[in-house]
Design an enzyme around this catalytic site. Structure first.
Site, PDB file in Angstrom:
ATOM      1  N   LEU A  66     -10.467  -7.188 -13.314  1.00 42.31           N
ATOM      2  CA  LEU A  66     -11.826  -7.118 -13.012  1.00 42.31           C
ATOM      3  C   LEU A  66     -12.613  -7.171 -14.484  1.00 42.31           C
ATOM      4  CD1 LEU A  66     -11.503  -3.949 -10.865  1.00 42.31           C
ATOM      5  CD2 LEU A  66     -12.327  -6.114 -10.122  1.00 42.31           C
TER       6      LEU A  66
ATOM      7  N   HIS B 262      -0.152   1.378 -13.186  1.00 42.66           N
ATOM      8  CA  HIS B 262       0.987  -0.010 -13.802  1.00 42.66           C
ATOM      9  C   HIS B 262       2.380   0.713 -14.043  1.00 42.66           C
ATOM     10  CE1 HIS B 262       1.961  -3.206 -16.157  1.00 42.66           C
ATOM     11  NE2 HIS B 262       2.524  -2.613 -17.135  1.00 42.66           N
TER      12      HIS B 262
ATOM     13  N   MET C 198      -4.406  -6.659  -7.600  1.00 38.08           N
ATOM     14  CA  MET C 198      -3.841  -7.561  -8.394  1.00 38.08           C
ATOM     15  C   MET C 198      -4.794  -8.648  -9.061  1.00 38.08           C
ATOM     16  SD  MET C 198      -0.873  -6.636  -8.470  1.00 38.08           S
ATOM     17  CE  MET C 198       0.346  -7.699  -9.339  1.00 38.08           C
TER      18      MET C 198
ATOM     19  N   GLU D  81       5.993   6.469  -9.281  1.00 39.29           N
ATOM     20  CA  GLU D  81       4.451   6.021  -9.233  1.00 39.29           C
ATOM     21  C   GLU D  81       3.682   6.806  -7.875  1.00 39.29           C
ATOM     22  OE1 GLU D  81       3.618   1.301  -9.781  1.00 39.29           O
ATOM     23  OE2 GLU D  81       4.752   1.752  -8.193  1.00 39.29           O
TER      24      GLU D  81
ATOM     25  N   ASN E 205      -6.434   2.486 -13.037  1.00 41.03           N
ATOM     26  CA  ASN E 205      -5.413   1.671 -12.602  1.00 41.03           C
ATOM     27  C   ASN E 205      -3.842   2.147 -12.879  1.00 41.03           C
ATOM     28  OD1 ASN E 205      -4.215  -0.902 -11.670  1.00 41.03           O
ATOM     29  ND2 ASN E 205      -3.489  -1.053 -13.968  1.00 41.03           N
TER      30      ASN E 205
ATOM     31  N   GLY F 193       0.845  -1.213  -0.122  1.00 42.30           N
ATOM     32  CA  GLY F 193      -0.300   0.096   0.142  1.00 42.30           C
ATOM     33  C   GLY F 193       0.702   1.179  -0.056  1.00 42.30           C
ATOM     34  N   SER F 194       1.924   1.387  -0.622  1.00 44.92           N
ATOM     35  CA  SER F 194       2.827   2.595  -0.604  1.00 44.92           C
ATOM     36  C   SER F 194       2.043   3.604  -1.491  1.00 44.92           C
ATOM     37  CB  SER F 194       4.182   2.320  -1.089  1.00 44.92           C
ATOM     38  OG  SER F 194       4.199   1.991  -2.280  1.00 44.92           O
ATOM     39  N   ASN F 195       1.206   3.108  -2.448  1.00 44.77           N
ATOM     40  CA  ASN F 195       0.780   4.021  -3.506  1.00 44.77           C
ATOM     41  C   ASN F 195      -0.743   4.628  -2.716  1.00 44.77           C
ATOM     42  OD1 ASN F 195       2.074   4.428  -6.051  1.00 44.77           O
ATOM     43  ND2 ASN F 195       2.195   2.253  -5.549  1.00 44.77           N
TER      44      ASN F 195
HETATM   45  C1  GRF Z   1       2.919  -1.171  -7.751  1.00 48.19           C
HETATM   46  O1  GRF Z   1       4.088  -1.174  -8.356  1.00 48.19           O
HETATM   47  C2  GRF Z   1       1.808  -1.067  -8.951  1.00 48.19           C
HETATM   48  O2  GRF Z   1       2.115  -0.391  -9.866  1.00 48.19           O
HETATM   49  C3  GRF Z   1       1.816  -2.700  -8.887  1.00 48.19           C
HETATM   50  O3  GRF Z   1       1.810  -3.115  -7.800  1.00 48.19           O
HETATM   51  C4  GRF Z   1       2.523  -2.293  -6.942  1.00 48.19           C
HETATM   52  C5  GRF Z   1       1.921  -1.940  -5.560  1.00 48.19           C
HETATM   53  O4  GRF Z   1       2.645  -1.367  -4.752  1.00 48.19           O
HETATM   54  N1  GRF Z   1       0.588  -2.839  -9.687  1.00 48.19           N
HETATM   55  P1  GRF Z   1       1.983  -0.703  -3.163  1.00 48.19           P
HETATM   56  O5  GRF Z   1       1.393  -1.923  -2.606  1.00 48.19           O
HETATM   57  O6  GRF Z   1       1.292   0.558  -3.411  1.00 48.19           O
HETATM   58  O7  GRF Z   1       3.460  -0.380  -2.354  1.00 48.19           O
END
Ligand code: GRF
Length: 197
Positions: free
Chosen positions: A97, A113, A94, A182, A111, A12-14
């Site tokens: 859908l 990527h 992951m 990201e 999404n 969940g870093s994003n």
């Molecule tokens: C990210 O690199 C995203 O692009 C990919 O999975 C990773 C998820 O990272 N689909 P996080 O869980 O947000 O750290």
């Protein structure tokens, strides 16, 4: 205030980048729920620390009793719809859908990527880009955010940016640089998606 549902499957870093952006006002929105298809992932702790309702909704119980994937997507859509999202952000979600889910939220699912449009669709995109670099096939990679369609990592691009690969980079160097990119792009793209008609 615009309502976001964020869907994750891991650390969940994003998600954290979106939480921080909402808290600082960089994003004029609130995250009303976090969904994960995996229990016990760190992203759920991040949601808890930010006081955001979190829903864990695994696919396995459906598989165990032989229920079709469409049942899972249908039930997931109902749960997500209950939070009345203006936008659904797949930030490391992951599972693919299907239209059964997507048809509930036309032009409202985006999404992230870790590759450029049309490149390395699917999983392990950073590793595959690094291997292609070592084979001399590419000299840079990138990150994109796109509207979700049933085809994996396709759909109209909202934002994308290139990420350099340096001669002495290790895979870990590249992963760190892509993830940092990201965290910036997911916030920018969410802003653009919320502003789109
Ligand atoms: C990210 O690199 C995203 O692009 C990919 O999975 C990773 C998820 O990272 N689909 P996080 O869980 O947000 O750290």
């Amino acid at each position: 205030m615009k309502r976001l549902v964020v869907m994750i499957s891991g650390g969940g870093s994003n998600l954290q980048a979106l939480i921080d952006a909402c808290q600082t006002g960089t994003l004029d929105a609130e995250i009303v729920a976090v969904f994960s298809n995996r229990a016990g992932v760190y992203g759920l702790e991040r949601a808890g620390q930010a006081g955001i309702p979190a829903v864990t909704f695994p696919l396995a119980p459906y598989r165990q009793v032989g229920r079709p994937r469409s049942d899972y997507d249908q039930d997931l859509a109902k749960l997500v719809a209950a939070f009345e999202p203006d936008l659904i952000v797949l930030a490391g979600w992951m599972l693919i859908l299907s239209p059964v889910f997507l048809n509930h939220f036309p032009q409202r699912v985006i999404n992230l990527h870790p590759a450029l449009p049309g490149q390395f669709p699917g999983t392990d995109a950073i590793d595959r880009a690094f291997a292609a670099f070592q084979r001399g096939e590419i000299d840079h990679t990138g990150v994109m955010v796109h509207w979700v369609i049933p085809e994996v990592d396709a759909g109209d691009v909202i934002a994308s940016t290139a990420v350099a690969i340096n001669a002495h980079d290790s895979l870990a160097d590249l992963q760190a640089r892509v993830h940092a990119t990201e965290h910036r792009l997911i916030v920018e793209a969410t802003h653009l998606a919320l502003a789109s008609p």
